[in-house]
Design a protein around this motif. Structure first.
Motif, mmCIF file in Angstrom:
data_model
loop_
_atom_site.group_PDB
_atom_site.id
_atom_site.type_symbol
_atom_site.label_atom_id
_atom_site.label_comp_id
_atom_site.label_asym_id
_atom_site.label_seq_id
_atom_site.Cartn_x
_atom_site.Cartn_y
_atom_site.Cartn_z
ATOM 1 N N GLY A 49 6.070 -10.370 1.797
ATOM 2 C CA GLY A 49 7.384 -10.105 1.223
ATOM 3 C C GLY A 49 7.329 -9.222 -0.004
ATOM 4 N N ARG A 50 6.195 -8.502 -0.201
ATOM 5 C CA ARG A 50 6.082 -7.646 -1.387
ATOM 6 C C ARG A 50 5.563 -6.265 -1.017
ATOM 7 N N ALA A 51 6.214 -5.256 -1.585
ATOM 8 C CA ALA A 51 5.751 -3.871 -1.491
ATOM 9 C C ALA A 51 5.771 -3.281 -2.892
ATOM 10 N N ILE A 52 4.974 -2.234 -3.089
ATOM 11 C CA ILE A 52 4.934 -1.574 -4.392
ATOM 12 C C ILE A 52 4.885 -0.067 -4.173
ATOM 13 N N ALA A 53 5.667 0.665 -4.966
ATOM 14 C CA ALA A 53 5.732 2.117 -4.838
ATOM 15 C C ALA A 53 5.984 2.708 -6.221
ATOM 16 N N GLY A 54 5.824 4.028 -6.327
ATOM 17 C CA GLY A 54 6.089 4.668 -7.595
ATOM 18 C C GLY A 54 5.973 6.169 -7.497
ATOM 19 N N LEU A 55 6.395 6.838 -8.561
ATOM 20 C CA LEU A 55 6.340 8.293 -8.614
ATOM 21 C C LEU A 55 5.337 8.747 -9.669
ATOM 22 N N SER A 56 4.613 9.834 -9.377
ATOM 23 C CA SER A 56 3.698 10.472 -10.311
ATOM 24 C C SER A 56 2.667 9.466 -10.836
ATOM 25 N N MET A 57 2.668 9.155 -12.132
ATOM 26 C CA MET A 57 1.782 8.122 -12.651
ATOM 27 C C MET A 57 1.995 6.815 -11.893
ATOM 28 N N GLY A 58 3.246 6.532 -11.547
ATOM 29 C CA GLY A 58 3.565 5.319 -10.799
ATOM 30 C C GLY A 58 3.082 5.358 -9.364
ATOM 31 N N GLY A 59 2.967 6.573 -8.790
ATOM 32 C CA GLY A 59 2.394 6.685 -7.456
ATOM 33 C C GLY A 59 0.933 6.316 -7.468
ATOM 34 N N HIS A 60 0.224 6.806 -8.467
ATOM 35 C CA HIS A 60 -1.166 6.386 -8.661
ATOM 36 C C HIS A 60 -1.235 4.884 -8.887
ATOM 37 N N GLY A 61 -0.344 4.384 -9.766
ATOM 38 C CA GLY A 61 -0.363 2.958 -10.092
ATOM 39 C C GLY A 61 -0.108 2.080 -8.896
ATOM 40 N N ALA A 62 0.823 2.472 -8.041
ATOM 41 C CA ALA A 62 1.141 1.671 -6.858
ATOM 42 C C ALA A 62 -0.068 1.570 -5.933
ATOM 43 N N LEU A 63 -0.721 2.706 -5.656
ATOM 44 C CA LEU A 63 -1.902 2.690 -4.797
ATOM 45 C C LEU A 63 -3.043 1.919 -5.448
ATOM 46 N N PHE A 64 -3.253 2.141 -6.729
ATOM 47 C CA PHE A 64 -4.296 1.442 -7.472
ATOM 48 C C PHE A 64 -4.117 -0.073 -7.375
ATOM 49 N N LEU A 65 -2.897 -0.532 -7.637
ATOM 50 C CA LEU A 65 -2.636 -1.977 -7.639
ATOM 51 C C LEU A 65 -2.694 -2.564 -6.233
ATOM 52 N N ALA A 66 -2.172 -1.848 -5.246
ATOM 53 C CA ALA A 66 -2.210 -2.368 -3.880
ATOM 54 C C ALA A 66 -3.629 -2.406 -3.339
ATOM 55 N N PHE A 67 -4.431 -1.385 -3.636
ATOM 56 C CA PHE A 67 -5.816 -1.376 -3.172
ATOM 57 C C PHE A 67 -6.604 -2.529 -3.788
#
Length: 274
Positions: free
Chosen positions: A135-153
């Motif tokens: 029930g959780r997804a994470i996304a973001g733009l620019s720095m947040g795009g990096h952050g979303a992938l970093f945190l999900a990985f």
């Protein structure tokens, strides 16, 4: 006279419908024990939200030099997505240039601990959520795009789906930009930190079909070559993902369009798993 009446009735209907479809936008104050401070976040709930029904949550991260209010201020249609897809959207604060990891050099910058741990727990305690990775997804733009992938990985047990829009996925390419040396130290003196915290070097953490992944970037974006490289690296490792290049640059016009595609992607993930 009849035409005036019909027009008035139509306007009333439109007004009534817009009120019914109005999502609720709140600014909440959370506390980070790791950083010993209060941190704000925007929480958007759909119009028919109630404590009897558990909803999925999309965590939506801002970019460099932004804050928790960026998404709701700069994309005026964002709130409607909660009604359309019956989800909660949470926009955390990631500081001016945290890049959403726990900094080894900057005291009080522990945004991996905050977003992936403290904030998720706070949201699950205070809202009626599907309190699992399904029930959780994470996304973001620019720095947040990096952050979303970093945190999900790094926290695939917390997030089941992830999206990046115009993500800065290779930190090494910008050793003197975006406040990175403030949270990692100088690249020339600490290259291992930059290597370890660049998303493009973290694919060893991901196994095929572990996460639902969507990545996009504008064709005229200065991050496009690094997103292309990430896409190729994911292909080499047979990690399924959506990858889209659209016309556009590093702008809110692009991101306001992109989030609508990513929200649909996450809705499909939630529908499939809940």
């Amino acid at each position: 006279m009849k035409n005036i009446f019909r027009i008035s009735l139509l306007l009333l209907c439109i007004l009534y419908t817009s009120v019914l479809l109005a999502a609720k936008v709140d600014t909440v104050t959370t506390f980070s024990a790791a950083m010993h401070k209060e941190i704000k976040a925007v929480v958007i709930t759909p119009r028919n939200y109630n404590s009897k029904s558990r909803l999925p949550v999309l965590y939506l991260l801002h970019g460099f030099s932004g804050n928790y209010s960026d998404w709701i201020k700069k994309d005026t249609g964002l709130a409607r997505l909660t009604d359309e897809y019956h989800m909660i959207i949470v926009c955390p604060d990631g500081d001016f240039a945290s890049w959403y990891f726990d900094s080894p050099v900057k005291a009080g910058s522990k945004y991996e601990t905050y977003v992936a741990g403290e904030l998720v727990s706070w949201i699950d305690e205070h809202y009626s959520t599907i309190a699992s990775r399904k029930g959780r997804a994470i996304a973001g733009l620019s720095m947040g795009g990096h952050g979303a992938l970093f945190l999900a990985f790094r926290h695939a047990n917390t997030f089941g789906a992830v999206g990046s829009m115009s993500g800065g996925v290779d930190l090494r390419a910008f050793p003197k930009s975006f406040g990175l040396d403030e949270v990692l130290g100088k690249y020339s003196e600490n290259p291992e930190r930059w290597e370890k915290n660049s998303v493009i070097n973290m694919l060893y953490l991901v196994t095929p079909n572990q996460l639902d992944i969507t990545i996009d970037c504008g064709a005229d974006d200065f991050f496009i070559r690094y997103n292309n490289k990430l896409h190729e690296a994911l292909l080499e490792r047979n990690i399924p993902h959506d990858y889209t290049v659209r016309p556009g640059a590093h702008t809110w016009e692009y991101w306001s369009n992109s989030i609508r595609y990513q929200a649909l992607f996450f809705h499909q993930y939630f529908e499939k798993n809940n």
